[in-house]
Motif scaffolding. Sequence first.
Motif, PDB file in Angstrom:
ATOM      1  N   TRP A   1      -1.872  -2.573   3.521  1.00 28.43           N
ATOM      2  CA  TRP A   1      -1.162  -2.818   4.776  1.00 28.43           C
ATOM      3  C   TRP A   1       0.100  -1.963   4.852  1.00 28.43           C
ATOM      4  O   TRP A   1       0.427  -1.409   5.886  1.00 28.43           O
ATOM      5  CB  TRP A   1      -0.807  -4.300   4.886  1.00 28.43           C
ATOM      6  CG  TRP A   1      -0.020  -4.628   6.101  1.00 28.43           C
ATOM      7  CD1 TRP A   1      -0.467  -4.775   7.364  1.00 28.43           C
ATOM      8  CD2 TRP A   1       1.388  -4.823   6.145  1.00 28.43           C
ATOM      9  NE1 TRP A   1       0.534  -5.057   8.211  1.00 28.43           N
ATOM     10  CE2 TRP A   1       1.724  -5.082   7.474  1.00 28.43           C
ATOM     11  CE3 TRP A   1       2.400  -4.777   5.194  1.00 28.43           C
ATOM     12  CZ2 TRP A   1       3.032  -5.322   7.910  1.00 28.43           C
ATOM     13  CZ3 TRP A   1       3.686  -5.028   5.616  1.00 28.43           C
ATOM     14  CH2 TRP A   1       3.991  -5.276   6.967  1.00 28.43           C
ATOM     15  N   SER A   2       0.813  -1.853   3.682  1.00 28.47           N
ATOM     16  CA  SER A   2       2.068  -1.103   3.685  1.00 28.47           C
ATOM     17  C   SER A   2       1.861   0.390   3.890  1.00 28.47           C
ATOM     18  O   SER A   2       2.726   1.081   4.428  1.00 28.47           O
ATOM     19  CB  SER A   2       2.845  -1.349   2.397  1.00 28.47           C
ATOM     20  OG  SER A   2       2.169  -0.784   1.302  1.00 28.47           O
ATOM     21  N   ILE A   3       0.724   0.945   3.506  1.00 25.66           N
ATOM     22  CA  ILE A   3       0.497   2.376   3.713  1.00 25.66           C
ATOM     23  C   ILE A   3      -0.211   2.640   5.031  1.00 25.66           C
ATOM     24  O   ILE A   3      -0.506   3.779   5.382  1.00 25.66           O
ATOM     25  CB  ILE A   3      -0.305   3.020   2.568  1.00 25.66           C
ATOM     26  CG1 ILE A   3      -1.694   2.366   2.380  1.00 25.66           C
ATOM     27  CG2 ILE A   3       0.477   2.966   1.266  1.00 25.66           C
ATOM     28  CD1 ILE A   3      -2.563   3.088   1.367  1.00 25.66           C
ATOM     29  N   GLY A   4      -0.459   1.595   5.777  1.00 24.22           N
ATOM     30  CA  GLY A   4      -0.970   1.751   7.132  1.00 24.22           C
ATOM     31  C   GLY A   4      -2.476   1.701   7.268  1.00 24.22           C
ATOM     32  O   GLY A   4      -2.993   1.974   8.375  1.00 24.22           O
ATOM     33  N   VAL A   5      -3.219   1.391   6.249  1.00 24.49           N
ATOM     34  CA  VAL A   5      -4.676   1.346   6.348  1.00 24.49           C
ATOM     35  C   VAL A   5      -5.115   0.098   7.114  1.00 24.49           C
ATOM     36  O   VAL A   5      -6.064   0.147   7.901  1.00 24.49           O
ATOM     37  CB  VAL A   5      -5.313   1.380   4.965  1.00 24.49           C
ATOM     38  CG1 VAL A   5      -6.823   1.202   5.029  1.00 24.49           C
ATOM     39  CG2 VAL A   5      -4.981   2.684   4.261  1.00 24.49           C
ATOM     40  N   LEU A   6      -4.421  -1.011   6.969  1.00 23.78           N
ATOM     41  CA  LEU A   6      -4.837  -2.285   7.566  1.00 23.78           C
ATOM     42  C   LEU A   6      -4.061  -2.625   8.845  1.00 23.78           C
ATOM     43  O   LEU A   6      -3.979  -3.753   9.240  1.00 23.78           O
ATOM     44  CB  LEU A   6      -4.679  -3.416   6.567  1.00 23.78           C
ATOM     45  CG  LEU A   6      -5.585  -3.372   5.352  1.00 23.78           C
ATOM     46  CD1 LEU A   6      -5.277  -4.539   4.442  1.00 23.78           C
ATOM     47  CD2 LEU A   6      -7.050  -3.390   5.745  1.00 23.78           C
ATOM     48  N   ARG A   7      -3.463  -1.677   9.600  1.00 20.79           N
ATOM     49  CA  ARG A   7      -2.693  -2.009  10.790  1.00 20.79           C
ATOM     50  C   ARG A   7      -3.540  -2.015  11.991  1.00 20.79           C
ATOM     51  O   ARG A   7      -4.473  -1.484  12.298  1.00 20.79           O
ATOM     52  CB  ARG A   7      -1.567  -1.013  10.991  1.00 20.79           C
ATOM     53  CG  ARG A   7      -0.495  -1.292   9.964  1.00 20.79           C
ATOM     54  CD  ARG A   7       0.690  -0.467  10.260  1.00 20.79           C
ATOM     55  NE  ARG A   7       1.568  -0.593   9.108  1.00 20.79           N
ATOM     56  CZ  ARG A   7       2.788  -0.230   9.133  1.00 20.79           C
ATOM     57  NH1 ARG A   7       3.310   0.301  10.186  1.00 20.79           N
ATOM     58  NH2 ARG A   7       3.524  -0.372   8.097  1.00 20.79           N
TER      59      ARG A   7
END
Length: 164
Positions: free
Chosen positions: A158-164
């Motif tokens: 989520w923090s690296i933007g894969v799960l946004r």
Amino acid sequence: MTAQLREAASELAGVLWREHTVYRERSGGVVIRGEHVRRWISLAPAGGRDEILLRAGRILDGGTTAPARSEAVMPLSAGTAELAAACRRLLAETAADAVAAGAPAGPGRKTDAGAARRPAKTRRPKKARRSGGRGRHTGIGSWIVLLCVGGVIAYHLWSIGVLR
């Protein structure tokens, strides 16, 4: 004490068996070997001052010796007849144990007439149960660890933007 053991063993061997071999062990004891009956007897110093440890066992194929099947402690001052009686009792116990374990019949023992020798049945040891009796099921603690690891992986994605 070793000289007394050797002397007692020589007298005892003559009483027990016609054919025998007497020799000294590395530990200081004396062994009487009866090849024709496939048995051995050991006389060794015991804990007491005038005591000896009598042990009896089998001679296996190839001449190796099996571990002692029976033991007794006797006073060395006992007469040859008393020692012989104790040895005969130990040898009888050894023979009974060997028959119960399915050992091959030695000279002088009768076998089934013409029957082929059947292999002895072996018992498999039962597997030890784990403590708690749950077997292979995953415990609650393992599920909590798995959920935490999954949560850390999800937070990282989520923090690296894969799960946004």
